[in-house]
Write a protein that holds these residues in place. Structure first.
Motif, PDB file in Angstrom:
ATOM      1  N   ASP A   1       2.079  -3.458  -6.233  1.00 26.05           N
ATOM      2  CA  ASP A   1       1.031  -2.862  -7.040  1.00 26.05           C
ATOM      3  C   ASP A   1       1.472  -1.500  -7.579  1.00 26.05           C
ATOM      4  OD1 ASP A   1      -1.503  -4.340  -7.011  1.00 26.05           O
ATOM      5  OD2 ASP A   1      -2.350  -2.293  -6.924  1.00 26.05           O
ATOM      6  N   PHE A   2       1.091  -1.182  -8.822  1.00 22.13           N
ATOM      7  CA  PHE A   2       1.485   0.100  -9.390  1.00 22.13           C
ATOM      8  C   PHE A   2       1.067   1.251  -8.482  1.00 22.13           C
ATOM      9  CE2 PHE A   2       0.805   3.845 -12.054  1.00 22.13           C
ATOM     10  CZ  PHE A   2       2.062   3.954 -12.623  1.00 22.13           C
ATOM     11  N   LYS A   3      -0.133   1.112  -7.910  1.00 24.60           N
ATOM     12  CA  LYS A   3      -0.656   2.203  -7.095  1.00 24.60           C
ATOM     13  C   LYS A   3       0.181   2.448  -5.848  1.00 24.60           C
ATOM     14  CE  LYS A   3      -4.643   0.307  -6.483  1.00 24.60           C
ATOM     15  NZ  LYS A   3      -4.746  -0.924  -7.258  1.00 24.60           N
ATOM     16  N   ALA A   4       0.868   1.397  -5.396  1.00 24.01           N
ATOM     17  CA  ALA A   4       1.646   1.544  -4.169  1.00 24.01           C
ATOM     18  C   ALA A   4       3.035   2.106  -4.443  1.00 24.01           C
ATOM     19  CB  ALA A   4       1.760   0.203  -3.457  1.00 24.01           C
ATOM     20  N   LEU A   5       3.408   2.204  -5.726  1.00 25.65           N
ATOM     21  CA  LEU A   5       4.797   2.566  -6.041  1.00 25.65           C
ATOM     22  C   LEU A   5       5.146   3.975  -5.585  1.00 25.65           C
ATOM     23  CD1 LEU A   5       5.241   0.931  -9.560  1.00 25.65           C
ATOM     24  CD2 LEU A   5       6.504   0.388  -7.463  1.00 25.65           C
ATOM     25  N   ILE A   6       4.350   4.953  -5.994  1.00 26.50           N
ATOM     26  CA  ILE A   6       4.709   6.335  -5.666  1.00 26.50           C
ATOM     27  C   ILE A   6       4.618   6.591  -4.159  1.00 26.50           C
ATOM     28  CG2 ILE A   6       4.164   8.767  -6.071  1.00 26.50           C
ATOM     29  CD1 ILE A   6       3.431   8.013  -8.910  1.00 26.50           C
ATOM     30  N   PRO A   7       3.546   6.136  -3.496  1.00 32.56           N
ATOM     31  CA  PRO A   7       3.531   6.304  -2.041  1.00 32.56           C
ATOM     32  C   PRO A   7       4.741   5.654  -1.384  1.00 32.56           C
ATOM     33  CG  PRO A   7       1.372   5.636  -2.810  1.00 32.56           C
ATOM     34  CD  PRO A   7       2.274   5.590  -4.003  1.00 32.56           C
TER      35      PRO A   7
ATOM     36  N   GLN B   1      -7.464   2.633 -15.867  1.00 29.19           N
ATOM     37  CA  GLN B   1      -6.843   2.140 -14.639  1.00 29.19           C
ATOM     38  C   GLN B   1      -6.929   3.186 -13.535  1.00 29.19           C
ATOM     39  OE1 GLN B   1      -2.954   0.569 -15.355  1.00 29.19           O
ATOM     40  NE2 GLN B   1      -2.676  -0.061 -13.219  1.00 29.19           N
ATOM     41  N   ARG B   2      -7.257   2.709 -12.354  1.00 26.30           N
ATOM     42  CA  ARG B   2      -7.343   3.573 -11.182  1.00 26.30           C
ATOM     43  C   ARG B   2      -6.013   4.242 -10.882  1.00 26.30           C
ATOM     44  NH1 ARG B   2     -11.758   2.658  -7.869  1.00 26.30           N
ATOM     45  NH2 ARG B   2     -12.495   0.552  -8.213  1.00 26.30           N
ATOM     46  N   GLY B   3      -6.083   5.491 -10.502  1.00 21.83           N
ATOM     47  CA  GLY B   3      -4.872   6.168 -10.046  1.00 21.83           C
ATOM     48  C   GLY B   3      -3.876   6.445 -11.156  1.00 21.83           C
TER      49      GLY B   3
ATOM     50  N   ILE C   1      -8.274   9.733  -3.735  1.00 21.85           N
ATOM     51  CA  ILE C   1      -7.708  10.995  -3.242  1.00 21.85           C
ATOM     52  C   ILE C   1      -6.249  10.796  -2.876  1.00 21.85           C
ATOM     53  CG2 ILE C   1      -7.919  12.768  -1.469  1.00 21.85           C
ATOM     54  CD1 ILE C   1     -10.886  11.809  -1.216  1.00 21.85           C
ATOM     55  N   PHE C   2      -5.981   9.642  -2.284  1.00 22.97           N
ATOM     56  CA  PHE C   2      -4.616   9.317  -1.893  1.00 22.97           C
ATOM     57  C   PHE C   2      -3.700   9.286  -3.123  1.00 22.97           C
ATOM     58  CE2 PHE C   2      -1.728   5.598  -0.939  1.00 22.97           C
ATOM     59  CZ  PHE C   2      -0.815   6.330  -0.206  1.00 22.97           C
ATOM     60  N   TYR C   3      -4.143   8.672  -4.220  1.00 25.37           N
ATOM     61  CA  TYR C   3      -3.310   8.567  -5.414  1.00 25.37           C
ATOM     62  C   TYR C   3      -3.038   9.938  -6.020  1.00 25.37           C
ATOM     63  CZ  TYR C   3      -4.793   3.749  -5.068  1.00 25.37           C
ATOM     64  OH  TYR C   3      -5.058   2.510  -4.610  1.00 25.37           O
ATOM     65  N   LEU C   4      -3.992  10.835  -5.833  1.00 27.07           N
ATOM     66  CA  LEU C   4      -3.800  12.155  -6.400  1.00 27.07           C
ATOM     67  C   LEU C   4      -2.906  13.033  -5.529  1.00 27.07           C
ATOM     68  CD1 LEU C   4      -7.323  13.022  -7.797  1.00 27.07           C
ATOM     69  CD2 LEU C   4      -5.228  12.493  -9.065  1.00 27.07           C
ATOM     70  N   THR C   5      -3.011  12.843  -4.227  1.00 25.97           N
ATOM     71  CA  THR C   5      -2.306  13.764  -3.332  1.00 25.97           C
ATOM     72  C   THR C   5      -1.131  13.114  -2.619  1.00 25.97           C
ATOM     73  OG1 THR C   5      -3.713  13.138  -1.504  1.00 25.97           O
ATOM     74  CG2 THR C   5      -4.449  14.980  -2.845  1.00 25.97           C
ATOM     75  N   TYR C   6      -1.140  11.789  -2.542  1.00 21.98           N
ATOM     76  CA  TYR C   6      -0.139  11.036  -1.786  1.00 21.98           C
ATOM     77  C   TYR C   6      -0.066  11.478  -0.340  1.00 21.98           C
ATOM     78  CZ  TYR C   6       0.907   9.643  -6.474  1.00 21.98           C
ATOM     79  OH  TYR C   6       0.766   9.165  -7.730  1.00 21.98           O
TER      80      TYR C   6
END
Ligand SMILES: Nc1ncnc2c1ncn2[C@@H]1O[C@H](COP(=O)(O)OP(=O)(O)OP(=O)(O)O)[C@@H](O)[C@H]1O
Ligand SMILES: Nc1ncnc2c1ncn2[C@@H]1O[C@H](COP(=O)(O)OP(=O)(O)OP(=O)(O)O)[C@@H](O)[C@H]1O
Ligand SMILES: [Mg+2]
Ligand SMILES: [Mg+2]
Lengths: 248, 235, 230, 251, 251
Positions: free
Chosen positions: A49-55, A115-117, C187-192
């Motif tokens: 998922d795109f949202k999981a990429l950066i984490p 889109q979220r995030g 919040i997680f997406y903004l701050t990781y």
């Protein structure tokens, strides 16, 4: 690094998608493969998922995010951005015949899907506050469905994708682009340098330098443009200009 | 429909691989939860002592919070948690928690709390006379538990176990959000690539309905076997 | 593993707004799904074969399907049908909240059917016979004796299901609602920050969960007064 | 009492009644007449059909062949008159079967209020009267689980009486009780008997049968094997089967 | 029998044994000696401590004060000798407590095989011998639920005998049975008694007690109130409490 793990989303045609054979294709994966060849490293793709990429990047689960990331101040704090791989300006998609004034007052009560995030979501809230009714979606496909169904009045997102996925398609005949090209990323970046990039973790300066070098050489010998042309008819970065001109 | 075909022309094989991952996740998660839940049940069996309270705290945390959050916590923070736990011991490891591992661990810990309660209740419902008869006959502990009490407790717990299995199976859908390429993720990918979401989501739905519907007759078979001797022979 | 208290505090309003959505969905679905499940449980236990089959199929599908998929099919699937989109139904189905209530009520009621059935079957035959022997009509026996007792038997199972279901409402973010989990993820997406928002949301869930538990405990004591020692 | 002519009918009459459970023949052409005011005790080995017999009288079980009339009301296989018959005949079960979620008083007022639409005050007066009759009015506000077995069974009797039936059916009313509580329940039944109520009672309490019964039946394998006045029943049993049974029960 | 000197010890001896359930004093300084081969019957009202007494002998309940020795083995409050004592004393419960998921034969071989590590063939021969002794060897392959209560109780007796105890303890072995099945179980116990086994039996079956018991105890409120040979116990009870009790039980 001998092996580089590249994160990619796989659900973002024409930049990234998965064939029925289960193969990852699209502009970005092919560019990435070529880049790896030139960097003399083996690459492996991880699809998520795109949202999981950066984490996942931050946690070391992938080494590179190989899906276009728009630079925002928050993101630049966390990661190193390479040279732009695509300048994909953001724009509004609205129903034909409707005109909007893109100000907080003009969009009061208008239903916008984003889109979220994403950087787009942040952009909309920072521009218009709580004047419009913002709906958040997990992916652009859902936005498209709701746009067609009439649950939202407009969306704000990547111009290239919306053109290819909606405006150019038969079901998109009632829709048009509006509001011109916008930059949702970091506004401190000079306009000619704007664009989305692939990113790596902070501290991996060596890796990003090698990536940039490989990408530059691809741009210079027009391999970049050849790959892009397989999927898209228009240039996606300013640096392509020379190649585009050469071919006429 | 050809989009659902197996092989290179359709996404059928991808979905199937996804389904295998989903099943693996569910089965591993459930088995671990069962073992761990059993341990918790035995650990907290007796009255309201400190062990019982410890179990209550554990259960309260893991059943009080959505599994999704626990999956995320393990996936994004798991490595750090393990490192944090090990570093006082002077152990340094490089480790990465895969979505599958995070999923199995989270499901196992969450459902162990449910199963612990269930199994504990079942053990307490085995008539006290069964324990006393064993004691009076000097049957060793191990045999008392494994051959007398647990088989009877299993029979009592069976409907609850089946229920928990179905709930857990459906909960695996969440692990896709942590990047596992399970059935749901494959359905999403296929839907995203073909723009035919309904076909793939309906296929996924049917898979889950099928598995949970198959569970019930299977459980009935097991129940009949365990019930051996419980039914009064009608003459 | 660090918990950033300042960050959690700063985002408390967003988390609370999410928690409010979670609660609203939970309560509405319990109010709709409970009676719906009761109704279908009558079909499930009916002597009429068609009705009984319908009941069984209803349970198989509604209980077997992950609510995430059910929700998706209702929200996006129904919107594809012209009859839905052009008729009065659209007035309802255009709202994400309505779709959420429908999808989760189907799921929740699937469980309620089985809980009710279990409860009804557990009512001792002797009690039903005693009521019949007193000259009560079958309808009176059902409503005044069997049902009230079955509800008491089923209460514990219903509590468990409700608590699990409350947590599963995290799936509503798939259709644009921002519940507690979605708020934490924003919040997680903004701050990781992998811990703070998740732990903060987890804590709020824990509070809601235990508040519901207390509510059920109170209900249980009220309904089961007759079992309390004199 | 309202019907002057009622006395002409026997309280219960069964003519060649047959009852099958699936392929099991539980009652075999049973005929029986119970007069108004009569006290009948039924005994017999387990599985002989005693419960089945009295459950048929109360229409808790449908019967397949023959005629049953209760106070002149025909209980045909069509079972249209079930509710009427059930109002004529009250029943007390072995397992008490009190409604666990209602207080003692509510247990007693429940049927009069729902089935007879009696108003609350009247139903409560009635209930307290019958509770007093079985010496338990002081427990009216407790719940069944708070009473001893013997007390619960007496409540069950009061509850049946509240419907003011003309016939009382008892199915082993004391066999689920601790030995010490048997006495109090039997005493309550004896007092009812003394009031002249028609009673049919399945029991193995021979002492009680001797004291109270006008007539005793012995059943075996779905048939009435012996039907005699209480005295001769115990002291001069005719059939071998009854002799053997009595020998065993009386040790 | 292996120990030549064993006969010198009484089978059971209790000296001023105290037992508390929390703050409830269930046994009050109970003293009792049972000789080898003696048959002892214990009776008394509900809650008087009969079960507690025999459960203490078998160490199913720990006791708090006093000394209990079983065949000379001291059962101190430290309870180290529990296993030894349990092999001396077999127990039969009111509720049978058969293992429902094992066949009759497995019920009987289970303890010898697990506790004594006996091999399968030997354990089965033994089990069949004791099952035959209670006249039930032909049911060996059924499950408990397929047997009548009386048959189940006889299996429970055989199961206890399979551990070859020197003393048998019975806690109301017939009170969960239908009246017709009481006889068969009592007969099985009588036969054991005739073989000379030491027996302690809690029961209210006075006929049985008269026939079998050497000695009867009457307990009330945790104390032994009367302890007398069977004959005088029934015919000339000394204490008022026993007189009242017998009057009630014998009706
Ligand atoms: N619902 C049923 N279905 C099938 N067989 C039944 C049913 N109820 C009773 N029977 C059978 O009918 C026979 C008579 O049963 P009934 O209960 O009338 O015996 P009973 O004389 O009351 O015995 P008990 O003293 O054990 O109460 C028994 O063999 C029993 O197994
Ligand atoms: N586990 C326990 N905890 C607390 N109190 C107990 C326990 N077991 C028994 N008692 C109490 O101890 C007393 C003696 O009990 P016991 O079972 O020995 O009586 P009994 O003579 O066998 O009676 P019955 O004839 O009813 O079996 C009773 O008052 C009982 O309530
Ligand atoms: Mg009966
Ligand atoms: Mg006892």
């Amino acid at each position: 690094a001998d092996k580089v793990i590249i994160g990619n989303e796989g659900t973002y045609p024409p930049f990234s998608m998965i064939t029925p054979e289960g193969k990852l294709i699209g502009v970005e994966p092919e560019l990435a493969e070529e880049m790896c060849k030139r960097m003399k490293v083996t690459c492996e793709f991880a699809i998520m998922d795109f949202k999981a990429l950066i984490p996942s990047l931050l946690q070391g689960k992938v080494d590179v995010v190989g899906s276009q990331v728009t630079p925002t101040p928050e993101r630049k704090e966390k990661a190193l951005f390479g040279i732009p791989v695509v300048y994909n300006p953001d724009t509004y998609v609205v129903r034909k015949g409707k005109t909007y004034e893109f100000t907080p007052a003009g969009l009061k009560g208008v239903r916008i899907g984003v889109q979220r995030g994403s950087a787009m979501a942040t952009f909309i809230t920072s521009q218009y506050g709580d004047a419009p009714v913002v709906s958040l979606y997990d992916n652009p496909d859902q936005i498209k469905l709701d746009l067609l169904a009439g649950r939202i009045d407009m969306t704000y997102g990547a111009k290239l994708n919306w053109t290819a996925e909606l405006i150019d398609k038969p079901e998109g005949k009632d829709f048009e682009l509006a509001g011109g090209d916008n930059w949702s990323g970091d506004t401190s970046i000079a306009p000619e340098q704007r664009g989305s990039s692939w990113i790596v973790r902070k501290g991996e300066d060596e890796l990003i330098a090698k990536m940039d070098a490989a990408l530059k050489s691809m741009l210079d010998d027009c391999t970049f443009t050849q790959i892009r042309k397989k999927y898209l008819s228009v240039a996606i970065v300013a640096a392509e200009a020379a190649c585009v001109a050469k071919e006429g | 429909m050809e989009l659902l075909a197996l092989g290179d022309t359709g996404y059928g094989d991808e979905l199937l691989f996804g389904a295998v991952i989903t099943m693996k996740l569910a089965v591993y998660g459930f088995l671990l939860a069962l073992v761990f839940g059993l341990a918790l049940a035995v650990f907290a069996l007796k009255g309201k002592g400190p062990r019982w309270w410890l179990f209550r705290v554990y259960a309260s945390v893991f059943t009080g919070v959505p599994s999704l959050l626990i999956i995320f916590l393990f996936y994004f923070g798991g490595a750090e948690i393990v490192r944090g736990l090990l570093s006082p011991l002077g152990i340094r490891v490089k480790l990465d928690v895969s979505p599958f591992a995070a999923g199995v661990a989270a499901l196992a810990l969450v459902y162990a709390a449910y199963l612990g309660d269930l199994i504990r209740g079942a053990i307490l419902n085995v008539p006290k006379g069964q324990f006393e008869a064993c004691e009076a006959l000097s049957v060793p502990r191990r045999h008392l538990w494994f051959r007398i009490v647990l088989p009877q407790a299993l029979r009592l717990a069976l409907p609850g176990l089946a229920n928990t299995w179905i709930v857990l199976l459906k909960d695996t859908a969440l692990v896709s959000l942590a990047g596992l390429n399970d059935l749901i993720a494959q359905a999403k990918i296929a839907a995203g690539s073909t723009k035919e979401p309904f076909m793939f989501f309906t296929a996924a739905l049917l898979f889950f309905v099928l598995i949970s519907s198959l569970t019930l007759p299977l459980v009935r078979q097991v129940a009949l076997r365990l019930e051996r001797g419980q039914r009064r022979a009608r003459v | 593993m660090t918990f950033d208290l300042a960050l959690a505090w700063e985002n408390m309003p967003a988390l609370m707004a999410g928690a409010w959505t979670t609660l609203l969905v939970t309560v509405t679905v319990m109010a709709v799904g409970g009676p719906l499940g009761l109704l279908v449980s009558f079909a499930r236990m009916s002597r009429h074969r068609g009705l009984a089959f319908f009941g069984a199929a209803y349970v198989a599908v509604c209980r077997g399907a992950p609510s995430l998929i059910l929700l998706y099919l209702i929200y996006n699937g129904l919107a594809q049908l012209d009859i839905v989109r052009e008729g009065w139904l659209w007035l309802l189905f255009q709202h994400a909240f309505f779709c959420v209530v429908v999808a989760f009520s189907l799921n929740h009621s699937g469980y309620v059917v089985e809980i009710m059935r279990g409860g009804m079957e557990a009512v001792p035959a002797g009690l039903i016979e005693a009521a019949a022997a007193l000259g009560l009509s079958p309808r009176q026996v059902l409503w005044q004796i069997r049902l009230p007792i079955a509800v008491r038997y089923g209460l514990k199972a219903y509590q468990t299901e409700s608590l699990i279901f409350m947590k599963s409402t995290a799936a509503v973010s798939a259709v644009t609602l921002t519940d507690l989990t979605a708020a934490a993820n924003e919040i997680f997406y903004l701050t990781y920050d992998p811990f703070t928002p998740i732990l903060a949301a987890g804590f709020i869930y824990w509070v809601i969960n235990n508040a519901m538990r207390l509510g059920f405990g109170w209900l249980d004591r009220r309904l089961n007064r007759h079992l309390a020692p004199a | 009492m309202e019907f002057a002519g009622l006395d002409r009918y026997p309280a219960v009459s069964m003519e060649r009644v047959d009852k099958w459970y699936g392929r099991y023949h539980a009652l075999r052409a049973v005929s029986l007449t119970v007069q108004r005011g009569e006290k009948l005790v039924i005994c017999g080995p387990s599985g002989s059909g005693k419960s089945t017999l009295i459950r048929c009288i109360n229409a808790l079980e449908p019967h397949e062949g023959g005629r049953i009339t209760v106070n002149g009301i025909l209980l045909g296989p069509d079972r249209v008159s079930v509710l009427d018959v059930r109002r004529e005949a009250g029943m007390v079960f072995q397992q008490f079967n009190l409604f666990p979620h209602l207080t003692i008083l509510d247990n007693c007022t429940f049927a009069p209020r729902t089935a007879l639409k009696m108003d609350k005050a009247k139903a409560e007066t009635l209930a307290l009267r019958y509770l007093a009759r079985v010496h338990i009015a002081d427990q009216a506000h407790k719940y069944p689980a708070q009473l001893s077995g013997g007390q619960q069974q007496r409540v069950a009797i009061a509850r049946a009486l509240c419907m003011e039936p003309r016939i009382m059916l008892f199915d082993e009313p004391t066999s689920a009780l601790d030995p010490e509580m048997v006495g109090e329940v039997l005493r309550a039944i004896e007092e009812l008997a003394a009031d002249g109520m028609t009673m049919i009672c399945v029991t193995h309490e021979m002492g009680f049968a001797r004291k109270v019964a006008d007539r005793c039946l012995f059943m075996d394998q779905g048939e009435i094997v012996e039907d005699a006045p209480a005295a001769t029943f115990f002291d001069a049993p005719k059939s071998d089967r009854l002799q053997a049974f009595l020998a065993q029960v009386l040790k």
